[in-house]
Design a protein around this motif. Structure first.
Motif, PDB file in Angstrom:
ATOM      1  N   ALA A   1      28.410   8.246  47.680  1.00 14.54           N
ATOM      2  CA  ALA A   1      29.487   9.164  47.821  1.00 14.54           C
ATOM      3  C   ALA A   1      30.413   8.687  49.084  1.00 14.54           C
ATOM      4  CB  ALA A   1      29.264  10.339  48.316  1.00 14.54           C
TER       5      ALA A   1
ATOM      6  N   THR B   1      28.022  12.149  40.793  1.00 18.26           N
ATOM      7  CA  THR B   1      28.683  11.911  41.240  1.00 18.26           C
ATOM      8  C   THR B   1      29.374  11.111  41.804  1.00 18.26           C
ATOM      9  OG1 THR B   1      26.012  11.772  43.102  1.00 18.26           O
ATOM     10  CG2 THR B   1      28.282  10.440  44.610  1.00 18.26           C
TER      11      THR B   1
ATOM     12  N   VAL C   1      33.586  12.717  42.940  1.00 20.93           N
ATOM     13  CA  VAL C   1      34.493  11.727  43.956  1.00 20.93           C
ATOM     14  C   VAL C   1      35.774  12.051  43.495  1.00 20.93           C
ATOM     15  CG1 VAL C   1      34.739   9.949  45.249  1.00 20.93           C
ATOM     16  CG2 VAL C   1      32.627  10.385  45.498  1.00 20.93           C
TER      17      VAL C   1
END
Length: 188
Positions: free
Chosen positions: A41, A83, A87
């Protein structure tokens, strides 16, 4: 034959995950993969505070819907895909479009006492700075390849790109990172 073995391994991993799922399993998942999720991330956002929020969001999503793991990939690849989606969702949120409270915060600290350690750290920092200077589409594939050692297929699965596009971006990312690190400025 190896393809069949890989599929059977994924299926076994799926059933192991589903059969064992509990809050204890989530805690174990966070201990084993939490830092990797945070790092990924961070590499995508370049913001520590965003990476904190995104990592928390990833594990909250898993807690709320553990059945989203279908066993089509490894648990690690599945986490990276979640993830990545988090994002993109985080970037799109109205709050971030309107307000960015602060940029990247650098912590000051004492320099290492050994000269060789300082030089090694400087060398590593320069390499990471050149990687972080890459456009996001190149930085992402380079990080997934170099840092997480994912296969081209896994990178393609996570990013939703074809394997040929992943190869192309990876080649360009390596070239651009080398040029940046050597002091040249690269523009896309």
């Amino acid at each position: 034959m190896s393809n069949w073995v890989e599929v059977m391994g994924l299926e076994q991993q799926y059933w192991k995950f589903v059969d064992r799922y509990s809050t204890d399993h989530l805690s174990e998942l966070m201990q084993v993969h939490g830092q990797e999720v945070w790092n990924y991330a961070y590499f995508l956002t370049k913001h520590q505070d965003w990476a904190d929020d995104i990592t928390q969001d990833v594990f909250l999503r898993i807690y709320r819907s553990p059945n989203t793991f279908r066993g089509e990939s490894s648990v690690r690849t599945w986490l990276f895909a979640i993830t990545r989606n988090c994002v993109f969702n985080y970037r799109r949120s109205a709050f971030l479009r309107k307000v960015t409270l602060m940029g990247r915060v650098k912590h000051s600290g004492e320099a290492p006492s050994a000269e060789s350690e300082a030089l090694a750290n400087q060398y590593i920092d320069e390499i990471w700075e050149s990687v972080m200077a890459l456009p996001a589409k190149y930085r992402e594939v380079l990080i997934l390849d170099a840092r997480y050692e994912l296969s081209l297929k896994e990178i393609a699965d996570i990013t939703g790109l074809s394997i040929g596009t992943v190869k192309s971006r990876l080649s360009r990312a390596r070239r651009k990172a080398a040029e940046i690190w050597k002091g040249g400025v690269v523009y896309e």
